[in-house]
Design an enzyme around this catalytic site. Structure first.
Site, PDB file in Angstrom:
ATOM      1  N   GLU A 238       0.796  -1.236   0.000  1.00  0.00           N
ATOM      2  CA  GLU A 238       0.000   0.000   0.000  1.00  0.00           C
ATOM      3  C   GLU A 238       0.828   1.286   0.000  1.00  0.00           C
ATOM      4  O   GLU A 238       0.609   2.187   0.815  1.00  0.00           O
ATOM      5  CB  GLU A 238      -0.956  -0.042   1.211  1.00  0.00           C
ATOM      6  CG  GLU A 238      -1.850  -1.264   1.183  1.00  0.00           C
ATOM      7  CD  GLU A 238      -2.718  -1.442   2.429  1.00  0.00           C
ATOM      8  OE1 GLU A 238      -2.666  -0.602   3.325  1.00  0.00           O
ATOM      9  OE2 GLU A 238      -3.436  -2.455   2.497  1.00  0.00           O
TER      10      GLU A 238
ATOM     11  N   GLU B 176      -5.968 -10.552  -2.052  1.00  0.00           N
ATOM     12  CA  GLU B 176      -6.781 -10.446  -0.823  1.00  0.00           C
ATOM     13  C   GLU B 176      -8.286 -10.403  -1.128  1.00  0.00           C
ATOM     14  O   GLU B 176      -9.049  -9.719  -0.486  1.00  0.00           O
ATOM     15  CB  GLU B 176      -6.373  -9.200  -0.017  1.00  0.00           C
ATOM     16  CG  GLU B 176      -4.884  -9.127   0.276  1.00  0.00           C
ATOM     17  CD  GLU B 176      -4.504  -7.946   1.139  1.00  0.00           C
ATOM     18  OE1 GLU B 176      -5.380  -7.328   1.767  1.00  0.00           O
ATOM     19  OE2 GLU B 176      -3.286  -7.635   1.223  1.00  0.00           O
TER      20      GLU B 176
HETATM   21  O1  G3I Z   1      -1.368 -11.361  17.346  1.00  0.00           O
HETATM   22  C1  G3I Z   1      -2.149 -10.562  18.262  1.00  0.00           C
HETATM   23  C2  G3I Z   1      -2.660 -11.447  19.377  1.00  0.00           C
HETATM   24  O2  G3I Z   1      -1.544 -11.907  20.129  1.00  0.00           O
HETATM   25  C3  G3I Z   1      -3.613 -10.645  20.269  1.00  0.00           C
HETATM   26  O3  G3I Z   1      -4.152 -11.481  21.249  1.00  0.00           O
HETATM   27  C4  G3I Z   1      -4.730 -10.081  19.386  1.00  0.00           C
HETATM   28  C5  G3I Z   1      -5.727  -9.295  20.202  1.00  0.00           C
HETATM   29  O4  G3I Z   1      -5.512  -7.934  20.051  1.00  0.00           O
HETATM   30  O5  G3I Z   1      -4.146  -9.224  18.379  1.00  0.00           O
HETATM   31  C6  G3I Z   1      -3.319  -9.994  17.512  1.00  0.00           C
HETATM   32  O6  G3I Z   1      -2.802  -9.141  16.519  1.00  0.00           O
HETATM   33  C7  G3I Z   1      -3.798  -8.663  15.646  1.00  0.00           C
HETATM   34  C8  G3I Z   1      -3.555  -9.284  14.271  1.00  0.00           C
HETATM   35  O7  G3I Z   1      -4.475  -8.753  13.318  1.00  0.00           O
HETATM   36  C9  G3I Z   1      -3.762 -10.793  14.301  1.00  0.00           C
HETATM   37  O8  G3I Z   1      -3.317 -11.315  13.061  1.00  0.00           O
HETATM   38  C10 G3I Z   1      -3.659  -7.160  15.577  1.00  0.00           C
HETATM   39  O9  G3I Z   1      -4.036  -6.612  16.830  1.00  0.00           O
HETATM   40  C11 G3I Z   1      -4.571  -6.615  14.484  1.00  0.00           C
HETATM   41  O10 G3I Z   1      -4.309  -5.238  14.296  1.00  0.00           O
HETATM   42  C12 G3I Z   1      -4.268  -7.344  13.166  1.00  0.00           C
HETATM   43  O11 G3I Z   1      -5.203  -6.873  12.215  1.00  0.00           O
HETATM   44  C13 G3I Z   1      -4.852  -7.221  10.879  1.00  0.00           C
HETATM   45  C14 G3I Z   1      -4.653  -5.925  10.078  1.00  0.00           C
HETATM   46  O12 G3I Z   1      -4.387  -6.250   8.699  1.00  0.00           O
HETATM   47  C15 G3I Z   1      -3.491  -5.104  10.614  1.00  0.00           C
HETATM   48  O13 G3I Z   1      -2.313  -5.845  10.519  1.00  0.00           O
HETATM   49  C16 G3I Z   1      -6.027  -8.013  10.287  1.00  0.00           C
HETATM   50  O14 G3I Z   1      -6.124  -9.274  10.966  1.00  0.00           O
HETATM   51  C17 G3I Z   1      -5.785  -8.243   8.798  1.00  0.00           C
HETATM   52  O15 G3I Z   1      -6.915  -8.865   8.212  1.00  0.00           O
HETATM   53  C18 G3I Z   1      -5.510  -6.920   8.083  1.00  0.00           C
HETATM   54  O16 G3I Z   1      -5.164  -7.261   6.765  1.00  0.00           O
HETATM   55  C19 G3I Z   1      -4.926  -6.156   5.861  1.00  0.00           C
HETATM   56  C20 G3I Z   1      -3.725  -6.513   5.003  1.00  0.00           C
HETATM   57  O17 G3I Z   1      -2.588  -6.748   5.820  1.00  0.00           O
HETATM   58  C21 G3I Z   1      -3.463  -5.419   3.970  1.00  0.00           C
HETATM   59  N1  G3I Z   1      -4.655  -5.193   3.158  1.00  0.00           N
HETATM   60  C22 G3I Z   1      -5.855  -4.851   3.950  1.00  0.00           C
HETATM   61  C23 G3I Z   1      -6.142  -5.985   4.939  1.00  0.00           C
HETATM   62  C24 G3I Z   1      -7.426  -5.709   5.703  1.00  0.00           C
HETATM   63  O18 G3I Z   1      -7.276  -4.556   6.491  1.00  0.00           O
END
Ligand code: G3I
Length: 359
Positions: free
Chosen positions: A150, A266
């Site tokens: 991005e 995605e």
């Molecule tokens: O790993 C921790 C876990 O230890 C903890 O218990 C839990 C509770 O807060 O959080 C976990 O981390 C989370 C992670 O997802 C898990 O995979 C993060 O807080 C959370 O911010 C993260 O969100 C991800 C987000 O990207 C930010 O990285 C979403 O799952 C994921 O679907 C989303 O994916 C993005 C792509 O990377 C880029 N394109 C858009 C897409 C959707 O937003």
């Protein structure tokens, strides 16, 4: 025929059709017959749930970690590289003869505090060390990386610049893109190096502008000799954005003419945020999602795309239903993916199968 008998016959016919639909080969097999890699995003922390893991093992040939290959997971403290969050996914892939995509080496978010707090003059070295350090660990295990995710500014956020505002852009301008790709190439000569972005699919002015920005940035990178090999098109498809095949196909042809591969990285189809999502409307809702998925995927395949991943496989575990910032205020479950919570194949599953078969 008496009504009761007709009802029984109807129900058994439906059950038979459902059973037959479940007997169809998995999407990974249908796709592979035409040289297409199909896969999905995965959460390591959910692998213990059979309802979550079994369909992924069955349907996907490719996996992409939703979070476990991001900076805050791979280098949580400076100089401490770790695959501990990623390893369960790599092992799951080995057990199920699947390949893992890397997502993502350099992004404007999912960064640990030590990176946010670093003085700007240190960011060049920090970026180089991260890319080199991670690829030294994953070489031979991950052959396809979203090197930068991005990087293009959203036209409605920044009307007059191509590059998204980020700590990397502020410190190095477009040079951070070249640096990331050159460092990745040097660290892993065999990896396919991908630039991944979203908002490139719809047929409306905002997507036209974002496509134009990406093309300008890519031309600059290629002109400077940056080793970018492919573009990942995220294909998060809001149903309330118009989609017509021709502008998307023309864009893909431009990328291919630049010598770039194109991937759908995605895919999901997002039901309108403003619309109520009612149980009784599920057949019509699922049909609309399936039609959009088929239109996007068949257009991409016709233009040479050979890698298609959905962002999750079954609705309950979609980021749209799991991730607080993405969840609907009314809490309704978005039906954005090929399977439902029971692992049943929805119309979107069949739409993908048809697209892979060229139908
Ligand atoms: O790993 C921790 C876990 O230890 C903890 O218990 C839990 C509770 O807060 O959080 C976990 O981390 C989370 C992670 O997802 C898990 O995979 C993060 O807080 C959370 O911010 C993260 O969100 C991800 C987000 O990207 C930010 O990285 C979403 O799952 C994921 O679907 C989303 O994916 C993005 C792509 O990377 C880029 N394109 C858009 C897409 C959707 O937003």
């Amino acid at each position: 025929m008496p009504i009761r008998r007709r009802a029984v016959l109807g129900a058994s016919l439906l059950a038979a059709r459902r059973a037959a639909a479940q007997e169809l080969p998995p999407l990974r097999e249908i796709a592979a017959r035409r040289g297409i890699g199909f896969g999905t995003a995965i959460h390591a922390r959910l692998l213990g749930e059979a309802a979550y893991a079994a369909p992924i093992a069955r349907e996907a040939a490719l996996l992409v970690p939703e979070g476990e290959a991001k900076w805050d997971s791979l280098q949580p403290r400076e100089g401490r590289f770790t695959l501990e969050e990623l390893e369960p996914i790599l092992r799951f892939a080995d057990r199920n003869a699947q390949a893992v995509r890397g997502h993502t080496l350099v992004w404007h978010t999912a960064l640990p505090a030590w990176v946010w707090q670093a003085p700007a003059p240190r960011l060049r070295g920090i970026l180089e060390a991260h890319v080199a350090g991670v690829l030294a660990l994953t070489r031979g295990r991950i052959a396809d990386w979203d090197v930068v995710n991005e990087p293009i500014a959203d036209p409605d956020v920044l009307p007059h610049q191509d590059l998204r505002d980020s700590i990397w852009a502020r410190a190095m301008g477009e040079g951070y893109l070249d640096l990331a790709f050159r460092t990745a190439r040097a660290a892993d000569p065999a990896a396919r190096l991908v630039l991944n972005d979203y908002g490139l699919e719809a047929s409306w002015p905002r997507a036209d502008e974002k496509r134009a920005r990406l093309l300008r940035v890519l031309r600059g990178m290629l002109g400077r000799g940056a080793p970018v090999q492919a573009v990942g098109i995220q294909a998060h498809m809001p149903l309330d954005q118009p989609f017509a095949p021709s502008p998307f196909a023309a864009f893909l042809r431009q990328l291919r003419a630049m010598g770039l591969d194109v991937l759908l990285t995605e895919l999901d189809v997002i039901e309108p945020a403003g619309a109520p999502l009612r149980e009784e409307d599920i057949p019509a809702r699922d049909a609309a999602v399936a039609a959009r998925a088929h239109a996007v995927v068949s257009t991409a395949l016709a233009e040479g795309c050979r890698t298609v991943l959905t962002w999750g496989l079954a609705d309950p575990w979609s980021w749209l239903n799991l991730w607080p910032p993405a969840r609907r205020p009314d809490g309704a479950e978005v039906r954005a993916l090929p399977l439902d919570g029971a692992g049943r194949r929805k119309p979107m599953w069949h739409a993908l199968a048809r697209a892979f078969e060229g139908r």
